[in-house]
Design an enzyme around this catalytic site. Structure first.
Site, PDB file in Angstrom:
ATOM      1  N   SER A 138       0.969  -1.304   0.046  1.00  0.00           N
ATOM      2  CA  SER A 138       0.008   0.148  -0.146  1.00  0.00           C
ATOM      3  C   SER A 138       0.906   1.231  -0.060  1.00  0.00           C
ATOM      4  CB  SER A 138      -0.839  -0.091   1.104  1.00  0.00           C
ATOM      5  OG  SER A 138      -1.304   1.316   1.340  1.00  0.00           O
ATOM      6  N   THR A 185      30.883  40.739  24.491  1.00  0.00           N
ATOM      7  CA  THR A 185      29.800  40.331  24.789  1.00  0.00           C
ATOM      8  C   THR A 185      28.424  41.405  24.583  1.00  0.00           C
ATOM      9  OG1 THR A 185      29.970  41.020  27.122  1.00  0.00           O
ATOM     10  CG2 THR A 185      30.622  38.766  26.603  1.00  0.00           C
ATOM     11  N   SER A 316      29.004  44.510  -5.842  1.00  0.00           N
ATOM     12  CA  SER A 316      28.104  45.596  -6.167  1.00  0.00           C
ATOM     13  C   SER A 316      28.057  46.105  -7.559  1.00  0.00           C
ATOM     14  CB  SER A 316      28.503  46.953  -5.130  1.00  0.00           C
ATOM     15  OG  SER A 316      27.646  48.049  -5.576  1.00  0.00           O
TER      16      SER A 316
END
Length: 483
Positions: A138, A185, A316
């Site tokens: 199936s 941090t 760019s």
């Protein structure tokens, strides 16, 4: 275009004469004409492998004639080799829990088997897509089994790619072990560290991802093949149920096992959510690392500029000389896509109802896309970015010296308050900590060099402690005892 007429229980349909697919595939093609990607061929090949295994077992059980079974086996092998890739035309996004995909495979195999036996495509009295190719099966046991097999193969590739990325990061950890830089941090100056330590932390994160991906394969090894429609095994003999698992084990070379409760595997898809969740965790680390590399390489004059990434392409159409961090940007977008796929998989897996999940095609497409993107993307990330990174030692040193973070190393020697005053003066007057210490005659040149030694301020312990009287006395006693 010449066509042949095929029938199903809905009616008739025209199929291009040269096509190996049949009316079920044609209806799915029309119903799901989304103009999007078709079913992943890796999944197609594993479904086909199951068809081959089923034909082998049904031949041995004398459910299929030898000629018919051999034709199905040969046709399956040709499909797996990629000969009929163009015949798999069903959209990855389909209703029916994967039935259209299963029927597409059944029809292509059946029509090729008919040709092998000397018949004409569409003459299903020779080989029938359902009665013969789909015998004892199936969609509901074939499709999830094939997905599990496909995912295992791809997880193994991904695990290897992650191992190579980890190794590359560890190489940079070693290469950059003597490059001192400013740690941060919350994007603010924090403490000194070695650039190698930064890459060592990345390597540890990827190491965890590699281990997770390697181990999760075990969760996919249980299969429901032989369970047929809802896991009860109706229309599949007991001999077939046990033989098909053994046969698919031999054909795949994988440690697959028949589930002791096939109904569970048929209706529940939480295992794919689990796998996807680990891919999301991996993507989280990749996105974090890629963002860090973009920051550390930013500039070259107006940003951090502490590392240089390989220059891959012009950045760019307006600004001459601009080069962008395109590889980290690529891996970042890829990681976001995997996270989006994880949400789709979560929603689809939780939307199953009763004995089947109708949304398995979305689970399959999303999971396989995530695996494929991660594997290929990580290889590109390693080869075109990580391996070519070089440090800007002078910029790292200059940025560190200009910051006031070295004042932290002074706390144990002159106290927090005086260290804070020195830090504020250094920032206010645009001087280094060393310059302020010398100018205010706080410490001798020798003690300054001992305390601010790069290898002292980037490891556990009190910087400059080797010059402290109490430590010197301890060392003197130890030396005396050794003598």
């Amino acid at each position: 275009m010449d066509c042949r007429i095929e029938k199903d229980n809905i009616g008739e349909g025209e199929i291009p004469e040269n096509s190996y697919y049949g009316i079920n595939t044609k209806r799915a093609q029309e119903n799901f004409a989304l103009g999007s990607k078709n079913v992943n061929l890796k999944l197609i090949y594993e479904i086909t492998l199951i068809k081959k295994a089923a034909a082998m077992v049904n031949k041995e059980l004398k459910q299929l004639s030898e000629d018919k079974a051999n034709a199905i086996i040969q046709a399956s092998e040709e499909v797996i080799k990629g000969r009929f890739d163009q015949e798999f035309v069903v959209s990855a996004f389909q209703g029916g829990a994967g039935t259209s995909t299963n029927m597409n495979v059944n029809e292509v195999i059946a029509n090729r088997a008919i040709e092998i036996l000397g018949g004409t495509k569409g003459d299903y009295d020779v080989v029938h897509p359902i009665n013969d190719v789909n015998m004892s099966q199936s969609t509901n046991d074939v499709y999830p089994t094939a997905l599990r097999i496909t995912a295992i193969h791809m997880l193994r590739k991904l695990s290897n790619s992650l191992a190579q990325l980890q190794e590359a990061l560890q190489g940079k950890e070693n290469d950059f072990s003597d490059v001192i830089k400013l740690g941060r941090t919350e994007l603010m100056d924090a403490l000194p560290m070695m650039l190698g330590q930064e890459f060592g932390a990345y390597a540890k994160a990827i190491e965890r991802d590699r281990w997770r991906v390697y181990k999760v394969e075990e969760r996919l090894r249980q299969i429901n093949l032989g369970g047929t429609a809802i896991g009860t095994g109706v229309n599949a003999s007991n001999k077939y149920i046990f033989m098909i698992t053994d046969t698919i084990q031999e054909l795949t070379g994988l440690g697959l096992a028949r589930s002791d409760y096939p109904m569970d595997i048929t209706q529940n898809n939480d295992v794919f959510v689990e796998v996807s969740g680990l891919l999301k965790a991996c993507s989280t680390n990749l996105l974090k690392i890629s963002n860090d590399l973009r920051l550390l390489s930013s500039g070259p004059r107006g940003g951090f500029g502490e590392i240089e990434l390989p220059q891959m392409q012009v950045g760019s159409t307006l600004m001459p000389g601009k080069v962008n961090p395109v590889i980290p940007e690529m891996i970042g977008q890829l990681a976001m896509r995997v996270m989006a796929n994880d949400y789709a998989i979560t929603m689809a897996a939780s939307s199953g109802q009763l004995e089947l999940n109708a949304f398995m095609p979305l689970i399959a497409e999303s999971l396989l896309e995530s695996l494929e993107l991660l594997d290929k993307g990580i290889i590109i990330f390693r080869e075109k970015c990580i391996e070519g990174i070089v440090p800007n030692k002078d910029k790292c040193q200059a940025t560190l010296e200009k910051s006031a973070v070295l004042a932290t190393a002074l706390v144990h020697h002159i106290g927090y308050d005086q260290a804070a005053q020195i830090a504020r003066k250094a920032l206010r007057e645009d001087k280094t900590i060393r310059e302020v210490l010398k100018e205010d005659d706080v410490l001798s040149d020798c003690r300054i060099n001992e305390i601010l030694n790069p290898f002292e301020v980037t490891k556990p312990g009190i910087p400059g402690s080797i010059g402290m009287p109490e430590v010197s006395e301890i060392l003197r006693r130890d030396l005396h005892e050794l003598k």
